[in-house]
Design an enzyme around this catalytic site. Structure first.
Site, PDB file in Angstrom:
ATOM      1  CE  LYS A 115      -4.510  -1.833   0.697  1.00 52.91           C
ATOM      2  NZ  LYS A 115      -5.613  -1.921   1.332  1.00 52.91           N
ATOM      3  CE  LYS A 197      -5.545  -8.102  -2.003  1.00 53.90           C
ATOM      4  NZ  LYS A 197      -6.679  -8.082  -0.982  1.00 53.90           N
ATOM      5  CE  LYS A 200     -13.100  -4.004   0.112  1.00 53.09           C
ATOM      6  NZ  LYS A 200     -12.203  -3.894   0.854  1.00 53.09           N
TER       7      LYS A 200
HETATM    8  N1  AQP Z   1      -8.785 -11.498  -3.964  1.00 53.60           N
HETATM    9  C1  AQP Z   1      -9.492 -12.100  -2.780  1.00 53.60           C
HETATM   10  N2  AQP Z   1      -9.410 -13.386  -2.691  1.00 53.60           N
HETATM   11  C2  AQP Z   1      -9.897 -13.830  -1.476  1.00 53.60           C
HETATM   12  N3  AQP Z   1     -10.198 -13.057  -0.422  1.00 53.60           N
HETATM   13  C3  AQP Z   1      -9.987 -11.699  -0.600  1.00 53.60           C
HETATM   14  N4  AQP Z   1     -10.318 -10.762   0.298  1.00 53.60           N
HETATM   15  C4  AQP Z   1      -9.699  -9.576  -0.478  1.00 53.60           C
HETATM   16  N5  AQP Z   1      -9.329  -9.692  -1.504  1.00 53.60           N
HETATM   17  C5  AQP Z   1      -9.474 -11.151  -1.795  1.00 53.60           C
HETATM   18  C6  AQP Z   1     -10.542 -10.810   1.661  1.00 53.60           C
HETATM   19  O1  AQP Z   1     -11.846 -10.105   1.737  1.00 53.60           O
HETATM   20  C7  AQP Z   1     -11.866  -9.413   2.974  1.00 53.60           C
HETATM   21  C8  AQP Z   1     -11.910  -7.931   2.987  1.00 53.60           C
HETATM   22  O2  AQP Z   1     -10.793  -7.409   3.319  1.00 53.60           O
HETATM   23  P1  AQP Z   1     -10.585  -5.715   3.422  1.00 53.60           P
HETATM   24  O3  AQP Z   1     -11.543  -4.943   2.949  1.00 53.60           O
HETATM   25  O4  AQP Z   1     -10.082  -5.488   4.919  1.00 53.60           O
HETATM   26  O5  AQP Z   1      -9.531  -5.483   2.812  1.00 53.60           O
HETATM   27  P2  AQP Z   1      -8.464  -6.164   1.527  1.00 53.60           P
HETATM   28  O6  AQP Z   1      -8.012  -7.625   2.238  1.00 53.60           O
HETATM   29  O7  AQP Z   1      -7.213  -5.083   1.545  1.00 53.60           O
HETATM   30  O8  AQP Z   1      -9.304  -6.261   0.376  1.00 53.60           O
HETATM   31  P3  AQP Z   1      -9.165  -5.775  -1.126  1.00 53.60           P
HETATM   32  O9  AQP Z   1     -10.170  -6.099  -1.958  1.00 53.60           O
HETATM   33  O10 AQP Z   1      -7.774  -5.851  -1.744  1.00 53.60           O
HETATM   34  O11 AQP Z   1      -9.420  -4.013  -0.507  1.00 53.60           O
HETATM   35  P4  AQP Z   1      -8.496  -2.952  -1.058  1.00 53.60           P
HETATM   36  O12 AQP Z   1      -8.475  -2.927  -2.666  1.00 53.60           O
HETATM   37  O13 AQP Z   1      -9.227  -1.670  -0.286  1.00 53.60           O
HETATM   38  O14 AQP Z   1      -7.218  -3.127  -0.532  1.00 53.60           O
HETATM   39  C9  AQP Z   1     -10.300  -9.947   3.723  1.00 53.60           C
HETATM   40  O15 AQP Z   1     -10.864 -10.833   4.650  1.00 53.60           O
HETATM   41  C10 AQP Z   1      -9.871 -10.487   2.659  1.00 53.60           C
HETATM   42  O16 AQP Z   1      -8.777 -11.242   3.078  1.00 53.60           O
END
Ligand code: AQP
Length: 334
Positions: A115, A197, A200
């Protein structure tokens, strides 16, 4: 244990529209486990501001995220679904835990490295101490289990380390939580770059399938997914795009990669892509219907937000008061 039941905590950030990665990696398991545990599901809006957000947009997304939790099948009368920012104990415990976490530990966190590379103009202290706030989220509710995707496993390990360290000094204060990873879908990759991965906050909308995408969009994104030129359906690391499509199919249909390879043996990628599109649409259809109904019922959602903030605060404050006492803060006059 809380009120005689094992406890589950998990949360998501309102940093963008949820993807099927978030759903298959986390939310689907939340629904599956919700009868077994006393559940707390946070819309972790305090985590979201570690990256700059538009305030009006953040508020809108947080509410939409809360409705998606419910639309996906969580029962908000039983599971405690709440906004993290409505429960001040999260910030208070995070401060205390900051004093039990080492810089070296936080320096090793890969999410911080990723990040800060992505947001080089805003490497703030919140981004650095993000895992401590996450530890506070989990430990406040004495969670036994935390269902997350694989990307969060390092943060969960750190949570356990902090809790064990604290318990070693002060006695049995925190439950040591276990990670729960689903059999399939623990790491869904980007449709456009299967070495990354699915996220969002990805800037390329074709890289992710969003939970609120309509059926045509889902199908179009699946058909455009990057694969390879081998033309043989196999499940192996050398064909990451194909492997990812098979993973998505497996997680949607509850089947194994071997079964998928057998089912599509001798067929082209186009057939598999279409089947993946249909599987995702079948999964999302009921969620879309539930979400539309909830959108119509503003008063119901408002009431839930209020009730659940009170419920979460009650349990969170119980742990917080215990921790404050242990570290030596003066007792509050009654
Ligand atoms: N690609 C993925 N495959 C499986 N699980 C995933 N998670 C996120 N991406 C995948 C799981 O979704 C939950 C959301 O976690 P979060 O909102 O705290 O943020 P994150 O893990 O950083 O998810 P993103 O989508 O990648 O958000 P951004 O883009 O904001 O960083 C967690 O349980 C995560 O493991």
């Amino acid at each position: 244990m809380l009120d005689g039941k094992k406890v589950l905590f998990s949360g998501m950030q309102a940093t963008g529209n949820l993807t099927i990665g978030n759903y298959l990696g986390a939310l689907k398991n939340w629904v599956k486990l919700s009868d077994e545990y006393m559940c707390f599901y946070g819309v972790v809006d305090m985590h979201s501001i570690t990256v700059r957000q538009d305030p009006a947009e953040l508020r809108k997304r947080a509410r939409s995220l809360m409705m998606l939790y419910i639309a996906a099948g969580l029962n908000p009368e039983e599971a405690c679904i709440y906004y993290q920012s409505h429960v001040s104990a999260h910030a208070e415990l995070a401060w205390i835990l900051n004093c039990f976490t080492y810089m070296g530990e936080l320096n090793r966190m890969t999410q911080f490295k990723d990040k800060s590379a992505k947001h080089a103009d805003n490497i703030n202290a919140g981004l650095f101490t993000y895992p401590v706030l996450m530890a506070a989220d989990i430990l406040l509710y004495q969670a036994d289990v935390v269902p997350v995707g694989i990307d969060q496993s390092q943060h969960l390990e750190l949570t356990r380390d902090i809790a064990i360290r604290f318990n070693n000094i002060y006695g049995d204060v925190f439950t040591i939580p276990d990670i729960y990873l689903g059999k399939a879908g623990a790491k869904i990759m980007s449709l456009q770059d299967p070495t990354k991965k699915m996220s969002k906050s990805d800037e390329n909308p074709n890289a992710s399938i969003y939970l609120m995408d309509d059926e045509d969009t889902v199908m179009r994104k699946c058909k455009r997914a990057v694969t390879d030129s081998e033309g043989i359906i196999m499940y192996r690391d050398e064909q990451p795009g194909l492997k990812n499509l098979i993973d998505i199919y497996c997680a949607c249909k509850d089947v194994t990669p071997d079964e998928v390879v057998k089912e599509f043996d001798g067929q082209g990628y186009g057939v598999l892509k279409e089947a993946v599109g249909n599987a995702v649409n079948d999964l999302l259809r009921p969620l879309h219907d539930n979400y539309k109904k909830l959108e119509q019922d503003k008063a119901y959602v408002d009431q839930l937000i209020k009730n659940n903030a009170e419920k979460a605060s009650y349990y969170a404050n119980k742990t917080l008061r215990k921790v404050q006492k242990k570290v030596g803060f003066p007792e509050r006059p009654r």
